[in-house]
Design an enzyme around this catalytic site. Structure first.
Site, PDB file in Angstrom:
ATOM      1  N   ASP A  43      83.056 -22.031  21.095  1.00  0.00           N
ATOM      2  CA  ASP A  43      82.711 -22.154  22.522  1.00  0.00           C
ATOM      3  C   ASP A  43      81.192 -22.232  22.704  1.00  0.00           C
ATOM      4  OD1 ASP A  43      82.120 -19.507  21.999  1.00  0.00           O
ATOM      5  OD2 ASP A  43      83.324 -18.674  23.635  1.00  0.00           O
ATOM      6  N   SER A  44      80.444 -22.115  21.586  1.00  0.00           N
ATOM      7  CA  SER A  44      78.995 -22.354  21.637  1.00  0.00           C
ATOM      8  C   SER A  44      78.723 -23.777  22.123  1.00  0.00           C
ATOM      9  CB  SER A  44      78.378 -22.156  20.246  1.00  0.00           C
ATOM     10  OG  SER A  44      79.091 -22.879  19.265  1.00  0.00           O
ATOM     11  N   LYS A 111      90.624 -18.791  17.567  1.00  0.00           N
ATOM     12  CA  LYS A 111      89.793 -17.593  17.373  1.00  0.00           C
ATOM     13  C   LYS A 111      89.780 -16.787  18.666  1.00  0.00           C
ATOM     14  CE  LYS A 111      85.092 -17.729  16.897  1.00  0.00           C
ATOM     15  NZ  LYS A 111      84.621 -16.932  18.061  1.00  0.00           N
ATOM     16  N   GLU A 181      79.844 -10.838  13.533  1.00  0.00           N
ATOM     17  CA  GLU A 181      78.617 -11.438  14.078  1.00  0.00           C
ATOM     18  C   GLU A 181      77.551 -10.382  14.350  1.00  0.00           C
ATOM     19  OE1 GLU A 181      79.165 -14.328  17.189  1.00  0.00           O
ATOM     20  OE2 GLU A 181      77.011 -14.464  17.581  1.00  0.00           O
TER      21      GLU A 181
HETATM   22  O1  KIV Z   1      81.144 -20.331  19.316  1.00  0.00           O
HETATM   23  C1  KIV Z   1      80.730 -20.276  18.146  1.00  0.00           C
HETATM   24  O2  KIV Z   1      80.125 -21.219  17.650  1.00  0.00           O
HETATM   25  C2  KIV Z   1      81.014 -19.041  17.403  1.00  0.00           C
HETATM   26  C3  KIV Z   1      80.275 -18.673  16.151  1.00  0.00           C
HETATM   27  C4  KIV Z   1      81.055 -17.713  15.327  1.00  0.00           C
HETATM   28  C5  KIV Z   1      79.654 -19.699  15.341  1.00  0.00           C
HETATM   29  O3  KIV Z   1      81.846 -18.302  17.829  1.00  0.00           O
END
Ligand code: KIV
Length: 274
Positions: A43-44, A111, A181
């Site tokens: 979601d980044s 995730k 993280e």
């Molecule tokens: O949204 C994301 O990119 C993440 C990281 C773990 C890279 O959750």
């Protein structure tokens, strides 16, 4: 073809698991060509690809478009789709419905951030429906407002034990791996040693079973903010800027397009035009 089983095999053999993010077709193609073990449509992308302020704004429907593009570009890769903020928190039915959208879009797994009773129930229901789940602990961006900003987690032995307890619950619930993280490397290593499933670190040192970073960060393409844990392998921002400037100069000076990049009309047809 990589599966959840490949992750465990890599951990058990001591080989590091390599994950990267991808949001589009052509990046996904490159990651597949490089043999990356797992691709996360994170979601980044809210910030990196859409320019949003943070990850709170993106919806499951928007994420689905990117998951489709990545899954087309990396047909033989293991693709994990991030479940965005509030796309799984209202109730299990909502969570399952949005998780199924990600799988239908081409992801192999989803995730989920955090670990509480509700998340554990949702994980169980996802698994019963055939949806593998990657956990995410430590700094969880979707809880940034309650955490109080980008803060390193697990900074004391007690806090590290708390994260380990959560990770063990995720393992018991059936997560195939867990992202750790932003935490001290010793904390992440301790958690990793006390789990059977693999850990995937981001800003958590070298003691994890594998690593993940945002691809645009390591390529130097996204320049709004670069976390301390990012190592830059390229400076695509400058490569793109220089190329665009050269193109601009060529067009202004009439150098582009040249005959090489042009099509020719037959002489007889040219004469008719005259
Ligand atoms: O949204 C994301 O990119 C993440 C990281 C773990 C890279 O959750």
């Amino acid at each position: 073809m990589k599966t959840v089983k490949s992750f465990q095999k890599l951990k058990d053999s001591g080989e590091k698991i390599v994950m990267l993010t991808a949001y589009d077709y052509s990046t996904a193609q490159v990651l597949e060509e490089a043999g990356i073990d797992g691709i996360l449509v994170g979601d980044s992308l809210a910030m990196v690809a859409l320019g949003y302020r943070d990850t709170y704004i993106i919806t499951a429907d928007e994420m689905q478009v990117f998951v489709k593009a990545v899954s087309k570009g990396a047909k033989n890769s293991f693709i994990v789709a991030d479940m965005p903020f509030m796309s799984y928190n209202i109730n299990v039915e909502q969570g399952l419905e949005n998780a199924s959208k990600m799988i239908k879009a081409g992801a192999s797994a989803i995730k989920l951030e955090g670990c509480n009773k509700y998340i554990l129930t949702l994980i169980q229901r996802c698994l019963e429906s055939g949806i593998p789940v990657l956990g995410h602990l430590g700094f969880t961006p979707q809880l940034m407002n309650t955490i109080g900003g980008h803060k390193i987690q697990g900074k004391t032995a007690e806090m590290t034990e708390e994260i380990l307890a959560s990770a063990q619950k995720l393992e018991k619930a059936g997560c195939f791996a867990v992202v750790l993280e932003l935490m001290p490397k010793e904390s992440a290593e301790y958690i990793t040693k006390n789990l059977s499933i693999p850990t995937i670190g981001i800003g958590a040192g070298a003691g994890c079973s594998g690593q993940i970073v945002v691809t645009d960060d390591i390529l130097g393409k996204y320049t709004d903010f670069t976390p301390k844990f990012v190592k830059k392998y390229a400076n695509l921002h400058d490569v793109v800027l220089n190329s665009v400037n050269e193109y601009k100069k060529d067009v202004k000076e009439g150098i582009f397009p040249s005959d090489n990049e042009s099509f020719e009309l037959d002489i007889e047809e040219q004469e008719k035009l005259c």
